[in-house]
Design a protein around this motif. Structure first.
Motif, short mmCIF file in Angstrom:
data_model
loop_
_atom_site.label_atom_id
_atom_site.label_comp_id
_atom_site.label_asym_id
_atom_site.label_seq_id
_atom_site.Cartn_x
_atom_site.Cartn_y
_atom_site.Cartn_z
N SER A 129 -45.91 -10.70 12.73
CA SER A 129 -46.97 -11.12 11.82
C SER A 129 -47.33 -9.93 10.94
N ASP A 130 -47.89 -10.23 9.77
CA ASP A 130 -48.32 -9.13 8.91
C ASP A 130 -49.66 -8.60 9.42
N ASN A 174 -49.65 -14.33 7.58
CA ASN A 174 -48.23 -14.67 7.48
C ASN A 174 -47.54 -14.31 8.78
N TYR A 192 -43.58 -14.48 10.81
CA TYR A 192 -42.15 -14.51 10.54
C TYR A 192 -41.42 -14.75 11.85
N ARG A 235 -37.37 -14.76 13.15
CA ARG A 235 -36.02 -14.47 12.69
C ARG A 235 -35.08 -14.34 13.87
N GLU A 249 -34.16 -16.16 8.60
CA GLU A 249 -35.54 -15.68 8.61
C GLU A 249 -36.43 -16.76 8.03
N SER A 284 -40.45 -17.57 7.13
CA SER A 284 -41.80 -17.04 6.96
C SER A 284 -42.76 -18.21 6.73
N TYR A 327 -44.01 -22.26 3.47
CA TYR A 327 -42.95 -21.56 4.18
C TYR A 327 -41.76 -21.30 3.27
#
Length: 83
Positions: A37-38, A43, A45, A47, A52, A54, A61
């Motif tokens: 996560s940011d 946000n 993610y 992967r 990937e 998001s 998304y």
């Protein structure tokens, strides 16, 4: 891109990875899928296997991948993680 993803399932998979995963440099990894996560958590993610995904604010998304079969196997794995 047509809306083909269920954001609730994606979020369930994310939570399962974060709860059961092993720490990585960026987040946690579980069953071959890495969750990140940011800094503000708006946000997330996921992967793995050349894909990937998001997920942003308001369930927007973006998914990047090179081959369709990679996308399909990734989405199957995420679906299993969401259960």
């Amino acid at each position: 891109m047509k809306n083909e993803l269920d954001s609730t399932k994606i979020l369930h998979a994310y939570e399962r990875i974060m709860a059961n995963g092993t720490p990585t440099e960026d987040g946690m990894i579980y069953e071959g899928v890495e969750a990140i996560s940011d800094y503000d958590g708006y946000n997330i993610y996921l992967r793995g296997n050349g894909v990937e995904l998001s997920i942003g604010f308001h369930n927007t998304y973006h998914m990047s991948y090179d081959q369709a079969h990679l996308k399909e196997s990734f989405l199957k794995k995420v679906a299993l993680l969401s259960k």
